[in-house]
Design an enzyme around this catalytic site. Structure first.
Site, PDB file in Angstrom:
ATOM      1  CG  HIS A 119      -4.143  -1.101   4.649  1.00 28.33           C
ATOM      2  ND1 HIS A 119      -3.680  -0.318   3.610  1.00 28.33           N
ATOM      3  CD2 HIS A 119      -4.893  -2.073   4.069  1.00 28.33           C
ATOM      4  CE1 HIS A 119      -4.134  -0.812   2.461  1.00 28.33           C
ATOM      5  NE2 HIS A 119      -4.869  -1.871   2.707  1.00 28.33           N
ATOM      6  CG  ASN A 170     -13.415  10.431  -3.951  1.00 29.93           C
ATOM      7  OD1 ASN A 170     -14.460  11.067  -3.910  1.00 29.93           O
ATOM      8  ND2 ASN A 170     -12.382  10.793  -4.672  1.00 29.93           N
ATOM      9  CB  CYS A 176       0.971   1.221   4.738  1.00 34.86           C
ATOM     10  SG  CYS A 176      -0.585   0.334   5.020  1.00 34.86           S
ATOM     11  CB  SER A 210      -6.763   5.179  -5.962  1.00 27.58           C
ATOM     12  OG  SER A 210      -6.297   5.965  -4.872  1.00 27.58           O
ATOM     13  CG  HIS A 212      -6.938   7.920   1.124  1.00 29.64           C
ATOM     14  ND1 HIS A 212      -7.352   6.630   0.900  1.00 29.64           N
ATOM     15  CD2 HIS A 212      -7.068   8.555  -0.070  1.00 29.64           C
ATOM     16  CE1 HIS A 212      -7.705   6.482  -0.369  1.00 29.64           C
ATOM     17  NE2 HIS A 212      -7.554   7.638  -0.984  1.00 29.64           N
ATOM     18  CB  CYS A 240      -0.887  -0.005   1.241  1.00 29.61           C
ATOM     19  SG  CYS A 240      -1.723   1.576   1.508  1.00 29.61           S
ATOM     20  CG  HIS A 244      -4.108   3.487   4.166  1.00 31.58           C
ATOM     21  ND1 HIS A 244      -3.150   2.682   4.717  1.00 31.58           N
ATOM     22  CD2 HIS A 244      -4.217   4.560   4.980  1.00 31.58           C
ATOM     23  CE1 HIS A 244      -2.681   3.252   5.815  1.00 31.58           C
ATOM     24  NE2 HIS A 244      -3.319   4.397   5.993  1.00 31.58           N
TER      25      HIS A 244
HETATM   26  P1  H2U Z   1      -8.354   8.784  -4.104  1.00 29.86           P
HETATM   27  O1  H2U Z   1      -8.292   7.413  -3.522  1.00 29.86           O
HETATM   28  O2  H2U Z   1      -9.513   9.582  -3.590  1.00 29.86           O
HETATM   29  O3  H2U Z   1      -8.239   8.765  -5.597  1.00 29.86           O
HETATM   30  O4  H2U Z   1      -7.065   9.577  -3.560  1.00 29.86           O
HETATM   31  C1  H2U Z   1      -5.784   9.109  -3.720  1.00 29.86           C
HETATM   32  C2  H2U Z   1      -4.886  10.238  -4.144  1.00 29.86           C
HETATM   33  O5  H2U Z   1      -3.553   9.863  -3.808  1.00 29.86           O
HETATM   34  C3  H2U Z   1      -4.902  10.498  -5.640  1.00 29.86           C
HETATM   35  O6  H2U Z   1      -5.245  11.844  -5.865  1.00 29.86           O
HETATM   36  C4  H2U Z   1      -2.681  10.310  -4.795  1.00 29.86           C
HETATM   37  C5  H2U Z   1      -3.457  10.223  -6.082  1.00 29.86           C
HETATM   38  O7  H2U Z   1      -2.989  11.187  -7.000  1.00 29.86           O
HETATM   39  N1  H2U Z   1      -1.501   9.458  -4.764  1.00 29.86           N
HETATM   40  C6  H2U Z   1      -0.280  10.019  -4.431  1.00 29.86           C
HETATM   41  O8  H2U Z   1      -0.182  11.225  -4.255  1.00 29.86           O
HETATM   42  N2  H2U Z   1       0.817   9.209  -4.321  1.00 29.86           N
HETATM   43  C7  H2U Z   1       0.799   7.882  -4.545  1.00 29.86           C
HETATM   44  O9  H2U Z   1       1.780   7.206  -4.385  1.00 29.86           O
HETATM   45  C8  H2U Z   1      -0.447   7.237  -5.021  1.00 29.86           C
HETATM   46  C9  H2U Z   1      -1.692   8.070  -5.013  1.00 29.86           C
HETATM   47 ZN    ZN Z   2      -2.253   1.129   3.760  1.00 32.83          ZN
END
Ligand code: H2U
Ligand code: ZN
Length: 331
Positions: free
Chosen positions: A112, A152, A52, A160, A165, A49, A163
């Site tokens: 997580h 979201n 994490c 995405s 967030h 992840c 975890h």
């Molecule tokens: P969402 O799960 O709401 O998409 O938010 C995750 C955000 O985390 C997303 O905007 C960022 C993505 O650009 N991100 C990072 O900044 N670094 C990472 O290593 C993966 C995801």
């Molecule tokens: Zn995690």
């Protein structure tokens, strides 16, 4: 209530937009479908992840071994703080302008497996404080007019990663949802629109989901999503940093109860997009919207298609019935 069984339109007092309500279609008995539901996670640390503690993110930066809420600059930001100032206007038809901003990610917890609904109220209180501090810091920048704090949750809403967030996007211009709500609140002829609206809802009670001394969650009269809720402070407050320590504890508690109620509704982790609206000044009232997509079970969602894409939103389940169902499962 008037219009209980009659197709009707309801006006959203915060945006001026209308929603079509078709309660007569809801008369058929509710058949709570039993379907496969996504299990709640129980892996507290996932080596794969990118959120994490201690793990490397997608762009290579490594997270510290953080122990509570942790904020970092989004590695793939939608907005850039130093975007060149450019404007396009071709005969008033092709209109565009550069937009500066900042995007951050807020890891709610190092664990997580958690969600807001399963975090302790003291841990959610730290998230509330983080949101308030981030809001204050970003709003102090001269180029920033709006700080959108949001989450979201769940794959269905495009999250995405499981975890826990959320995100913060700070931008130079008010986005459309903000402009509509601000315009309606400023045009309201008597004091604060949401204070008056809340007074009606507290008196009628039929759309309330849960409340405490400082905060209320209700299904708004004009809700579009089946189990949409509006979360607002009882006393007029404009921005998160203005909340007292007690008001922050109450918000943490209400968020935990509301999100746990959502999970209980279909006995599954409940997806949603949620976020806060807040502006400096006296006329606007701090609030959060929860927009969950689910309709009938953990796997049957409402689609905004057809008439809704081309005309406007429509719902069968009345906001009053949605509130009663949420009330029944919210402790
Ligand atoms: P969402 O799960 O709401 O998409 O938010 C995750 C955000 O985390 C997303 O905007 C960022 C993505 O650009 N991100 C990072 O900044 N670094 C990472 O290593 C993966 C995801
Ligand atoms: Zn995690």
């Amino acid at each position: 209530m008037l219009l209980r069984d009659t197709p009707h339109r309801r006006r959203n007092a915060l945006t001026g937009e209308w929603v079509l309500v078709s309660p007569h279609r809801e008369k058929r008995p509710w058949r709570g479908q039993v379907e496969a539901t996504p299990p709640a996670g129980n892996v507290r640390y996932d080596p794969g992840c990118y959120l994490c503690p201690g793990n490397a993110r997608a762009a290579g930066v490594r997270n510290p071994s953080y122990a509570s809420t942790y904020v970092f600059e989004n590695d793939f930001p939608a907005l850039l703080p130093d975007a060149a100032e450019e404007e396009l206007n071709d005969d008033g038809l092709l209109v565009a302008a550069s937009e500066r901003g900042v995007c951050r990610v807020v890891c709610f917890s190092p664990d997580h497996s958690l969600t807001l609904s399963r975090m302790s109220e003291s841990a959610i209180r730290i998230v509330v404080d983080t949101w308030a501090d981030q809001y204050r810091e970003l709003m102090s920048r001269p180029e920033i007019r709006c700080v959108q704090i949001f989450e979201n949750r769940g794959e269905m809403m495009g999250a995405s990663n499981p975890h826990p967030h959320g995100q913060i996007w700070a931008c130079e211009h008010l986005p459309d949802e903000w402009s509509k709500e601000q315009a309606a609140q400023e045009a309201y002829p008597r004091g604060c629109l949401l204070c008056d609206y809340l007074a009606i809802e507290l008196q009628r009670g039929e759309r309330l989901v849960c409340r405490n001394a400082d905060w209320v969650a209700l299904v708004p009269f004009w809700a579009v999503w089946p189990f949409e809720t509006l979360v607002l402070p009882v006393r007029h407050t404009t921005e998160l940093p203005d909340l007292s320590p007690g008001g922050r504890d109450s918000l943490a508690s209400l968020l935990r109860r509301l999100t746990a109620g959502y999970d209980a509704l279909f006995d599954a982790p409940f997806p949603y997009s949620m976020g806060f609206h807040q502006q400096p000044g006296e006329r606007t009232h701090l609030h959060a919207h929860f927009y969950p997509p689910l309709l009938r079970s953990a796997t049957v969602r409402k689609f905004m298609v057809g008439f809704e894409m081309l005309g406007g939103p429509q719902r069968d389940l009345t906001p009053e019935n949605a509130a009663a169902r949420l009330r029944a499962v919210t402790r």
